[in-house]
Design an enzyme around this catalytic site. Sequence first.
Site, PDB file in Angstrom:
ATOM      1  N   ASN B 241     100.357  67.261 116.081  1.00 53.49           N
ATOM      2  CA  ASN B 241      99.780  68.215 117.058  1.00 53.49           C
ATOM      3  C   ASN B 241      99.586  69.423 116.134  1.00 53.49           C
ATOM      4  OD1 ASN B 241      98.656  69.992 119.075  1.00 53.49           O
ATOM      5  ND2 ASN B 241     100.770  70.351 119.799  1.00 53.49           N
ATOM      6  N   CYS B 242      98.325  69.784 115.850  1.00 59.18           N
ATOM      7  CA  CYS B 242      98.043  71.126 115.059  1.00 59.18           C
ATOM      8  C   CYS B 242      96.957  71.862 115.884  1.00 59.18           C
ATOM      9  CB  CYS B 242      97.679  70.834 113.598  1.00 59.18           C
ATOM     10  SG  CYS B 242      96.388  69.415 113.414  1.00 59.18           S
ATOM     11  N   VAL B 243      96.997  71.947 117.156  1.00 54.90           N
ATOM     12  CA  VAL B 243      95.903  72.727 117.577  1.00 54.90           C
ATOM     13  C   VAL B 243      96.700  73.763 118.702  1.00 54.90           C
ATOM     14  CG1 VAL B 243      93.871  72.760 119.435  1.00 54.90           C
ATOM     15  CG2 VAL B 243      94.331  70.865 117.947  1.00 54.90           C
TER      16      VAL B 243
END
Lengths: 124, 426, 349
Positions: B241-243
């Site tokens: 997850n990189c948002v």
Amino acid sequence: MIITNNPLVRSTYENAHVILFVEGNYREVLVKARDLVHGRHQLITHPLMGSLKPNETPYRSVVVSDAVLDKTDADSVLIIEEAILVFDRFIKTARTDRGEGSTEKMKEDFREIDLSLLSSALSE
Amino acid sequence: MKLELGYIPIRDIQFGPKSKVDNNTLYVNKKELSALLLEDEGIASVELDLARPGESVRITPVKDVIEPRVKVSGTGGIFPGWCAKVRTVGTGRTHVLKGAAVITTGKVVGFQEGIIDMSGEGAKYTPFSKLNSLVLIIQPKEGMLQHAYEKALRLAGLKTAEYLGKLAEHLEPEEVRTFETLSVTDGIKMYPELPRVGYVLMLQSQGLLHDTYVYGVDAKQTLPTLIGPTELMDGAIVSGNCVSACDKNTTYHHLNNPVVEDLFSEHGKTLNFVGLMITNENVYLADKERSSDRTAELCAYLGLDGVIISQEGFGNPDTDLIMNCKKIEAKGIKTVIITDEYAGQDGASQSLADADAAADAVVTGGNANMVIHLPAMDRVIGSIDQVDHIAGGWSGSLKEDGTITAELQVITGATNELGYNTLSAR
Amino acid sequence: MNQIKVVHYLNQFFAQIGGEEKANIPPEIKEGPIGPGMAFQAALGDNAKMVATIYCGDSYFNENTEASIEAILMMIREQKPDLVICGPAFNAGRYGVACGTVASAVKEKLGIPAVTGMYTENPGVDLFKSSVYIVPTKDSAIGMRDAVAAMVPLALKLARGEALGPASEEGYMPMGIRKNFFEGKRGSRRAVDMLLKKLAGEPFETEFPMPDFDRVPPNAAVTDMRKAKVALVTSGGIVPKGNPDRIESSSASKYGKYDLEGVSDLTDVNYETAHGGYDPTYANDDADRVLPVDMLREFEKDGKIGSLSRYFYSTVGNGTAVASAKKFAQEISKDLVADGITAVILTST
């Protein structure tokens, strides 16, 4: 039925699903979904899917049921109405280089992410 | 399940001819590690850099942060499903390079990846300013699609953490902490009088750049289930997850889950930490009903008196959070939820996308819309022109003199919803 | 350092001019503290001097707000105070609104800090809590001593320009504006501690109070309007000409029950509006615009509804406390049920 303003979603799913393409912005997609929900369609996906904030991505896809229910689904109404409220809160801090004003490369990324989030729901 | 964590404190990081840990300094052989990472044919180039606490360094765009660990004994290996086979982990002994980290950076997409400042105002808001980090700057092969790039970066980060972790295998730890989860029946026998407490860990699971993996399995596909708290300490949960830099859980956060740590510290004293359940935050509304129903059933089945629920992300997950809270409370089980807020730059907007009267005990990681001013840094690792495109930044965010005016959202880990930080709001 | 100068705002009652009969007096200023001002001065001690007291009739203020504020601001400007204290207003609605309006104007137009005090249900709270420091008080002047004790420390901090902590520490009502700050413990630790308290039945403070929902589940739809006995209830203030029950133009403390026997049309001969929150011209001209008696009589004749109830109920919704509205509704409902009413049309403005 997929309500979307994302051309990538349309081209990916037009043969498998009913597509209601909205020639407009994120909010107009939400409003269209709301109208359908009030018209007794059921909300299938969460209108605020993804962590991209409403003032960042210009693309939005929402899935509602193809058929209408016997009566309006209260949960669907609450979720879509609140989503529009959230949108309006966020859009107050609009950014000139985001959302509609994104570069073409960024828009491509936003289309991809919207498609991916949607696919995770449609693969059910 | 009993796990011993042995901490080897790292106080400095350097490049050197041989990768090793000596005198609390982590030495990295650049060539060897680069060659290892370039074995992935999708990667075109690897650059390695170093960042230490207090330095005038800015790292961006951050994708993940991982802590180097190694399994010394017990079944399985670190990061099962990725670096190791999928045997169940969480027992035996694991060594930790405490004070070190691997930070992955790479464009992937033009937004939503964070900033870590190693000094100045921004350093206050991220726990990662306190670590000695090896930063990976990875360029994909031409034409690589976003999801493949994300995967390549993720694997590179895990591989690096494993490579560095191995250096600690035969070292003598300075401190050893033991964590034990008893079986349900043993727990009842040992602590009949203590309140039975569980932890519901909500995992981001929505799609590209919004995923989490459990033993290598995409969390979208899991039903809510029990998992041993010590399994997290061996990397059973890994972030894809990189948002939303401020409230996504990095792999480092999963390895060092603070709710798990703090529940363990009270275990046997003021409460019986019965177990940990993971659940997801899917886009499909029916999934939410299914997951929250099942999570509430699991809690009731375990005979819990109280539950802490943590979440990850914004908007869609707020609905899951409230659903979980309501349904668990409806079973007569008391809840405390941990979240963060988007209350607008003036702090006056409704903070959560969903709400309910049942959520009467809330811990907040702070308002992510708060505007901050970051001083210029002497050095930038990664690529700075991403800042304007990072969530919370805006055109003109990055000034010519290198200072940044943006929302707190841009800082990796700033409003973490596991309760990792001391930041709060009222 | 110069002694802090304070100006106090009061209504006609607390300024010891008179009761309701003096609610129409325009703003006036007197030197020094009056009435509760003395208690404030005593509590402020040598730290501050209450140099003047401005007072205004509650009705006058609410019906001539702009003019009143202009006059009051001019008076305050002349005094050059470091701080303005308003009230406390306890549960008096019009007074609370006045205090909030004065405090807010003083802050915005003169840049002078202000503080006031009110009971949580005072309509002034909802209107001003996000822009004005309101200290919670009891619901009547019995709570004066406590109110003064709570307001003074906050007042001094504001006057000195000191930074304020969160609402719970400083004693003012949370403004609904979220401010970040660093706690001593990390969030997970705070969560564990909070859960332990909750499990033990001990009081705890949530870090984020959920918004107040007060959701009322709707009743089932009326199956056949043609058989329905319909009543009209309004918060639009429609009353018989002359407002015999003296329903207030704002912060109403009562409602009226009026007989529609033989009435099939409301005209300016017999009806008017008491509501002070909208331009009354059109409602006074033809009260059917707010209370559609004429249409309902037509429907009655045409068989579209069963019948129109004999009585209508009316109050003024302008600045009326939620608690009052609930009370009125409970009483009115009893009547409606006793009269066999099956449907109600609620009009508001």
